[in-house]
Write an enzyme that holds these catalytic residues in place. Sequence first.
Site, short mmCIF file in Angstrom:
data_model
loop_
_atom_site.label_atom_id
_atom_site.label_comp_id
_atom_site.label_asym_id
_atom_site.label_seq_id
_atom_site.Cartn_x
_atom_site.Cartn_y
_atom_site.Cartn_z
N ASP A 8 0.85 -1.19 0.00
CA ASP A 8 0.00 0.00 0.00
C ASP A 8 0.89 1.24 0.00
OD1 ASP A 8 0.80 0.42 2.63
OD2 ASP A 8 -1.21 0.21 3.50
N CYS A 65 2.64 -3.63 3.99
CA CYS A 65 1.82 -2.47 4.30
C CYS A 65 2.46 -1.80 5.52
CB CYS A 65 0.35 -2.83 4.51
SG CYS A 65 -0.02 -3.91 5.91
N GLY A 66 1.71 -1.02 6.28
CA GLY A 66 2.32 -0.34 7.42
C GLY A 66 2.83 -1.30 8.47
N THR A 67 1.99 -2.28 8.80
CA THR A 67 2.35 -3.29 9.81
C THR A 67 2.60 -4.68 9.22
OG1 THR A 67 0.02 -3.82 10.07
CG2 THR A 67 0.93 -2.16 11.58
N GLY A 68 2.14 -4.91 8.01
CA GLY A 68 2.15 -6.25 7.42
C GLY A 68 0.87 -7.02 7.74
N GLY A 70 -2.68 -6.04 7.77
CA GLY A 70 -3.86 -5.95 6.90
C GLY A 70 -3.63 -6.64 5.57
N HIS A 98 8.79 -24.87 8.22
CA HIS A 98 7.72 -25.61 8.89
C HIS A 98 6.33 -25.32 8.35
CE1 HIS A 98 10.18 -26.50 12.82
NE2 HIS A 98 10.81 -26.87 11.72
N ASN A 99 6.08 -24.09 7.93
CA ASN A 99 4.72 -23.71 7.55
C ASN A 99 4.52 -23.62 6.04
OD1 ASN A 99 5.47 -21.53 10.12
ND2 ASN A 99 4.00 -23.19 10.45
N ARG A 109 6.38 0.23 8.55
CA ARG A 109 6.47 1.09 9.73
C ARG A 109 7.05 0.32 10.93
NH1 ARG A 109 0.43 3.53 8.60
NH2 ARG A 109 1.06 5.08 7.04
N ARG A 132 6.75 -34.37 8.75
CA ARG A 132 5.65 -34.10 9.70
C ARG A 132 5.03 -32.73 9.47
NH1 ARG A 132 10.33 -32.90 12.20
NH2 ARG A 132 10.46 -31.18 13.69
N HIS A 133 5.82 -31.82 8.94
CA HIS A 133 5.28 -30.48 8.70
C HIS A 133 4.29 -30.48 7.54
CE1 HIS A 133 8.20 -29.20 11.56
NE2 HIS A 133 9.19 -29.68 10.82
N ARG A 136 0.92 -31.25 8.88
CA ARG A 136 0.31 -30.13 9.61
C ARG A 136 -0.15 -29.03 8.66
NH1 ARG A 136 5.25 -30.81 13.87
NH2 ARG A 136 4.36 -32.59 14.97
C1 RB5 Z 1 -2.46 2.31 6.49
O1 RB5 Z 1 -2.53 3.47 7.23
C2 RB5 Z 1 -2.31 1.12 7.42
O2 RB5 Z 1 -3.51 0.89 8.08
C3 RB5 Z 1 -1.89 -0.10 6.64
O3 RB5 Z 1 -0.69 0.17 5.99
C4 RB5 Z 1 -1.64 -1.36 7.44
O4 RB5 Z 1 -0.77 -1.15 8.50
C5 RB5 Z 1 -2.84 -2.13 7.80
O5 RB5 Z 1 -2.80 -3.21 8.38
#
Ligand code: RB5
Length: 146
Positions: A8, A65-68, A70, A98-99, A109, A132-133, A136
């Site tokens: 994003d 994305c910002g946190t990964g 969403g 494993h996954n 961020r 085994r993985h 699973r």
């Molecule tokens: C965008 O502001 C932020 O919500 C998006 O990048 C992300 O972190 C969502 O999970």
Amino acid sequence: MKIAMGNDHSALELKNIIKEFVESKGHEVIDLGTNSTESCDYPIYGEKVGRAVASGEADLGIAICGTGLGISLAANKVKGVRACVCSEPYTAKLSRLHNNANVLAFGARVVGSELAKMIVETWLDAQFEGERHARRVQMIMDIENS
Ligand code: RB5
């Protein structure tokens, strides 16, 4: 390998750094956008990465994305996708071993560009261990099919 990448607006700068890094490792990048810093909706790009991987167009995917969070949640709604948010190399490695993760997600961020490169390099170099993985992982996929 062919690597689908999606992001994003918050992750454009890091996406471009990682794209160049992935290409420097000899992989082909399918850039699914966004390529703008204008505010956009991360589910669009998570879904694009997920569909590229699930269809076989790409071998693996990277979603930022910002946190990964969403973008990974969106990618995981595509059948066949196993997207994992990894903020350090150990988890990234185990997500493959494993996954059998087929999409790597992280937050622009949360991690800096040098750490992100280490995470990506570790993830791309790691191979699923099977055995085994495999049982699973199949149990996870069975939930998707139920
Ligand atoms: C965008 O502001 C932020 O919500 C998006 O990048 C992300 O972190 C969502 O999970």
